[in-house]
Design an enzyme around this catalytic site. Structure first.
Site, PDB file in Angstrom:
ATOM      1  N   GLU A   1      -9.142 -39.086  31.012  1.00  0.00           N
ATOM      2  CA  GLU A   1      -9.653 -37.732  30.806  1.00  0.00           C
ATOM      3  C   GLU A   1     -11.122 -37.685  31.230  1.00  0.00           C
ATOM      4  O   GLU A   1     -11.871 -38.629  31.000  1.00  0.00           O
ATOM      5  CB  GLU A   1      -9.514 -37.369  29.330  1.00  0.00           C
ATOM      6  CG  GLU A   1     -10.036 -35.986  28.970  1.00  0.00           C
ATOM      7  CD  GLU A   1     -10.117 -35.769  27.472  1.00  0.00           C
ATOM      8  OE1 GLU A   1      -9.927 -34.627  27.042  1.00  0.00           O
ATOM      9  OE2 GLU A   1     -10.387 -36.746  26.733  1.00  0.00           O
TER      10      GLU A   1
ATOM     11  N   LYS B   1      -3.846 -29.623  27.713  1.00  0.00           N
ATOM     12  CA  LYS B   1      -4.073 -30.198  26.388  1.00  0.00           C
ATOM     13  C   LYS B   1      -3.760 -29.192  25.283  1.00  0.00           C
ATOM     14  O   LYS B   1      -4.348 -28.116  25.212  1.00  0.00           O
ATOM     15  CB  LYS B   1      -5.530 -30.661  26.291  1.00  0.00           C
ATOM     16  CG  LYS B   1      -5.857 -31.521  25.072  1.00  0.00           C
ATOM     17  CD  LYS B   1      -7.293 -32.029  25.179  1.00  0.00           C
ATOM     18  CE  LYS B   1      -7.639 -33.045  24.112  1.00  0.00           C
ATOM     19  NZ  LYS B   1      -9.020 -33.563  24.289  1.00  0.00           N
TER      20      LYS B   1
ATOM     21  N   CYS C   1      -5.981 -37.446  24.965  1.00  0.00           N
ATOM     22  CA  CYS C   1      -7.005 -37.789  23.991  1.00  0.00           C
ATOM     23  C   CYS C   1      -6.638 -37.370  22.568  1.00  0.00           C
ATOM     24  O   CYS C   1      -5.763 -37.960  21.955  1.00  0.00           O
ATOM     25  CB  CYS C   1      -8.334 -37.189  24.437  1.00  0.00           C
ATOM     26  SG  CYS C   1      -9.793 -38.027  23.748  1.00  0.00           S
TER      27      CYS C   1
END
Length: 345
Positions: free
Chosen positions: A59, A134, A166
């Protein structure tokens, strides 16, 4: 599952993960220069790892974190776009699949709404085969607009791949969603910084075990003037054991071979630790012994999840009753997030 060689076979997918140094960029020219650097690294890696079928970058590796909001909007990309064209050309030249970060991707209502934090999976022909936004941005710091679904795509040699990003990985629900859609490899690209190293390493291993799936983690390394990123990119077997893990070094690489047949055999034939099977066949031994069928119990026993699906507002209120009812925290303010209760309309 094998680690230590540079090869792959018809049954194994060679996967590499990269501790890419977190860049600090300010404009599109810098972003495109860095994208070409990523492309060159990928092509070079293929020389050293001839069995590499898939490479994963972290990321923020393409654009870095734009701490200036104007720069964030000005460098937000389209997909497809100039950045993805560079990556697609590299995938074709290296005859390798790649996973790349776009932070951010322009919102459909750009520039009136914040960009998305997006991953793309590109095949060895240069085609984008998965675009994931995301779902759970790292609040309160990240201001990305959230995505709303996960995907599964057939990757190299037929291995089924899902992408997450993440902070997504701190929520067991997203791993389960990917696994129950058929994902055999869940790729977690992250730009995770200290102090949360131990927790993040542990989480990815636990989720591989809990979901009977391979996990590949690519994390940033280095210091960008604000955060210190801990690296520890890793490839984890479907039994939760780490096959290979980097340290904190910038541009560190790990590589392993993931057997397609082994995970499918385990999911079909494993019993006591076949978690995704047992979740939907609860107590099948006792149910069978009772003469009540041979499938166990399929009904969901978890009241909170039932409530979330049927009445999301009430589920949110329940969470607020045991946490707080404002997104901001008065004792440690972040930006302009409200710390006093407001009425939703």
């Amino acid at each position: 599952m094998r680690h230590g060689d540079i090869s792959s076979s018809n049954d194994t997918v060679g996967v590499a993960v990269v501790n890419y140094k977190m860049p600090r960029l300010h404009d599109r020219a810098g972003v495109l220069e860095n994208a070409r650097k990523i492309a060159d690294m990928m092509i070079g890696m293929k020389t050293g790892l001839p069995g590499m079928d898939l490479v994963v970058f972290p990321e923020y590796s393409t654009q870095g974190i734009m701490y200036n909001e104007e720069e964030m909007y000005a460098t937000a990309a389209t997909i497809p776009g100039d950045e993805t064209a560079i990556f697609s050309a590299a995938c074709r030249e290296a005859d390798t699949w790649g996973i790349f970060s776009i932070t951010g991707e322009q919102h459909e209502d750009h520039p009136n709404k914040p960009p998305y934090n997006t991953l793309i999976l590109i095949d060895n022909k240069g085609e984008i085969v998965q675009k994931y936004r995301k779902i759970l941005p790292w609040c309160p710091i990240e201001g990305w607009y959230p995505g709303d679904t996960t995907y599964v795509s057939e990757g190299p040699k037929g291995l089924k791949i899902s992408l997450i990003i993440c902070d997504d990985g701190n929520y067991p629900e997203i791993w389960r969603d990917c696994a129950m859609k058929g994902a055999e490899l869940i790729v977690r690209c992250q730009g995770y910084m200290y102090p949360a190293k131990d927790q993040q390493v542990m989480m990815s291993k636990a989720m591989a075990w809990a979901n009977n799936c391979y996990v590949a983690v690519a994390n940033a390394a280095g210091f960008d003037g604000v955060y210190s990123y801990f690296g520890h990119s890793a490839i984890i077997g479907f039994d939760g054991r780490t096959l290979g893990e980097t340290g904190e070094e910038e541009y560190g690489i790990q590589y392993a071979q993931l057997s397609v047949s082994a995970i499918r055999d385990a999911r079909e034939n494993d019993q006591s630790q076949n978690h995704i099977f047992k979740l939907l066949h609860r107590g099948y031994s006792g149910v069978h012994a009772a003469g009540d069928g041979d499938k166990g119990v399929a009904d969901c026993p978890f009241e909170f999840y039932k409530l979330w699906v049927t009445d999301a507002q009430k589920a949110q209120e329940r969470v607020e009753a045991i946490t707080r009812d404002t997104v901001g925290v008065a004792d440690c303010r972040v930006g302009n997030l409200p710390v006093e209760k407001t009425i939703e309309v």
